[in-house]
Motif scaffolding. Structure first.
Motif, PDB file in Angstrom:
ATOM      1  N   ASP A  47      34.821  36.230  29.467  1.00 28.47           N
ATOM      2  CA  ASP A  47      36.167  36.378  30.100  1.00 28.47           C
ATOM      3  C   ASP A  47      36.264  38.007  30.637  1.00 28.47           C
ATOM      4  N   CYS A  48      36.278  38.100  31.961  1.00 28.38           N
ATOM      5  CA  CYS A  48      36.302  39.409  32.448  1.00 28.38           C
ATOM      6  C   CYS A  48      37.599  39.938  33.032  1.00 28.38           C
ATOM      7  N   ARG A  49      37.946  41.156  33.198  1.00 29.12           N
ATOM      8  CA  ARG A  49      39.057  41.741  33.772  1.00 29.12           C
ATOM      9  C   ARG A  49      38.644  42.955  34.479  1.00 29.12           C
ATOM     10  N   PHE A  50      39.255  43.318  35.619  1.00 25.48           N
ATOM     11  CA  PHE A  50      38.807  44.508  36.167  1.00 25.48           C
ATOM     12  C   PHE A  50      40.096  45.148  37.197  1.00 25.48           C
ATOM     13  N   GLY A  51      40.095  46.285  37.040  1.00 26.47           N
ATOM     14  CA  GLY A  51      41.033  47.042  37.783  1.00 26.47           C
ATOM     15  C   GLY A  51      40.971  48.663  37.766  1.00 26.47           C
ATOM     16  N   LEU A  52      41.830  49.342  38.695  1.00 26.37           N
ATOM     17  CA  LEU A  52      41.777  50.754  38.626  1.00 26.37           C
ATOM     18  C   LEU A  52      42.292  51.212  37.325  1.00 26.37           C
ATOM     19  N   THR A  53      43.122  50.667  36.628  1.00 30.17           N
ATOM     20  CA  THR A  53      43.664  51.096  35.318  1.00 30.17           C
ATOM     21  C   THR A  53      43.874  49.749  34.499  1.00 30.17           C
ATOM     22  N   GLN A  54      44.077  50.134  32.930  1.00 29.32           N
ATOM     23  CA  GLN A  54      44.098  48.816  32.255  1.00 29.32           C
ATOM     24  C   GLN A  54      45.289  47.991  32.722  1.00 29.32           C
ATOM     25  N   GLU A  55      46.352  48.527  33.240  1.00 27.14           N
ATOM     26  CA  GLU A  55      47.685  47.995  33.351  1.00 27.14           C
ATOM     27  C   GLU A  55      47.435  47.063  34.640  1.00 27.14           C
ATOM     28  N   THR A  56      46.839  47.265  35.421  1.00 22.89           N
ATOM     29  CA  THR A  56      46.559  46.603  36.888  1.00 22.89           C
ATOM     30  C   THR A  56      45.342  45.752  36.798  1.00 22.89           C
ATOM     31  N   ALA A  57      44.534  45.773  35.702  1.00 20.52           N
ATOM     32  CA  ALA A  57      43.416  44.803  35.722  1.00 20.52           C
ATOM     33  C   ALA A  57      43.712  43.387  35.973  1.00 20.52           C
ATOM     34  N   GLU A  58      42.890  42.850  36.669  1.00 22.66           N
ATOM     35  CA  GLU A  58      43.106  41.329  36.794  1.00 22.66           C
ATOM     36  C   GLU A  58      41.875  40.605  36.547  1.00 22.66           C
ATOM     37  N   ARG A  59      41.825  39.221  36.364  1.00 20.28           N
ATOM     38  CA  ARG A  59      40.870  38.441  36.103  1.00 20.28           C
ATOM     39  C   ARG A  59      39.786  38.259  37.116  1.00 20.28           C
ATOM     40  N   VAL A  60      38.662  38.294  36.723  1.00 21.14           N
ATOM     41  CA  VAL A  60      37.485  38.323  37.676  1.00 21.14           C
ATOM     42  C   VAL A  60      36.516  37.382  37.238  1.00 21.14           C
ATOM     43  N   HIS A  61      35.652  36.781  37.989  1.00 19.33           N
ATOM     44  CA  HIS A  61      34.621  36.003  37.721  1.00 19.33           C
ATOM     45  C   HIS A  61      33.385  36.817  37.196  1.00 19.33           C
ATOM     46  N   LEU A  62      32.827  36.549  36.229  1.00 18.98           N
ATOM     47  CA  LEU A  62      31.516  37.407  35.935  1.00 18.98           C
ATOM     48  C   LEU A  62      30.509  37.921  37.269  1.00 18.98           C
ATOM     49  N   GLY A  63      30.410  36.654  37.968  1.00 23.54           N
ATOM     50  CA  GLY A  63      29.394  37.188  38.996  1.00 23.54           C
ATOM     51  C   GLY A  63      29.936  37.897  40.039  1.00 23.54           C
ATOM     52  N   SER A  64      31.229  38.220  40.151  1.00 20.03           N
ATOM     53  CA  SER A  64      31.879  39.306  41.170  1.00 20.03           C
ATOM     54  C   SER A  64      32.037  40.485  40.601  1.00 20.03           C
ATOM     55  N   LEU A  65      31.935  40.748  39.350  1.00 16.38           N
ATOM     56  CA  LEU A  65      32.173  42.127  38.550  1.00 16.38           C
ATOM     57  C   LEU A  65      31.739  43.245  39.353  1.00 16.38           C
ATOM     58  N   ILE A  66      30.399  43.143  39.263  1.00 18.76           N
ATOM     59  CA  ILE A  66      29.509  44.326  39.863  1.00 18.76           C
ATOM     60  C   ILE A  66      30.010  44.416  41.577  1.00 18.76           C
ATOM     61  N   ASP A  67      30.441  43.418  42.157  1.00 23.11           N
ATOM     62  CA  ASP A  67      30.701  43.483  43.592  1.00 23.11           C
ATOM     63  C   ASP A  67      32.473  44.252  43.499  1.00 23.11           C
ATOM     64  N   SER A  68      32.959  43.819  42.463  1.00 26.27           N
ATOM     65  CA  SER A  68      34.331  44.619  42.360  1.00 26.27           C
ATOM     66  C   SER A  68      34.226  46.127  42.075  1.00 26.27           C
TER      67      SER A  68
END
Length: 111
Positions: A47-68
């Motif tokens: 289960d992956c989350r990505f964002g510029l800050t912890q509060e704004t992190a949104e769920r992303v697919h593992l395959g698109s994490l490096i692209d993010s």
């Protein structure tokens, strides 16, 4: 893994910091996949989350994490937050009588 990666450290090259962050992410995934699976579990899911800050992190697919990560760096972000949590994955069996789509299966030349 819950971590905020900084890309703006004085005296360090931004591209090298970006490469180091991606290396840490891949290293963590590789280490987690090596762990023994519990009984009844088929694979490790993440289960992956990505964002510029912890509060704004949104769920992303593992395959698109490096692209993010690449997109955030290209946009000029000074830091980004990544959260990766290992989860148990269980494969769902196919229903009896169901087969792959006939259009997607190709065994030879068309006559």
């Amino acid at each position: 893994m819950r971590k905020t990666f900084s890309l703006a450290i004085e005296g360090k090259n931004r591209d090298r910091l970006l490469d180091a962050a991606k290396h840490d992410i891949r290293k963590y995934l590789k280490r987690e996949r090596r762990r023994d699976l519990p009984a009844g579990v088929d694979f490790w899911d993440f289960d992956c989350r990505f964002g510029l800050t912890q509060e704004t992190a949104e769920r992303v697919h593992l395959g698109s994490l490096i692209d993010s990560v690449n997109a955030a760096a290209a946009a000029g972000a000074d830091s980004f937050y990544v959260e990766i949590l290992a989860a148990h994955g269980v494969r769902k069996p196919r229903e009896p009588g169901s087969a792959p789509d006939a259009d997607s299966v190709h065994f030879g030349e068309d006559d």
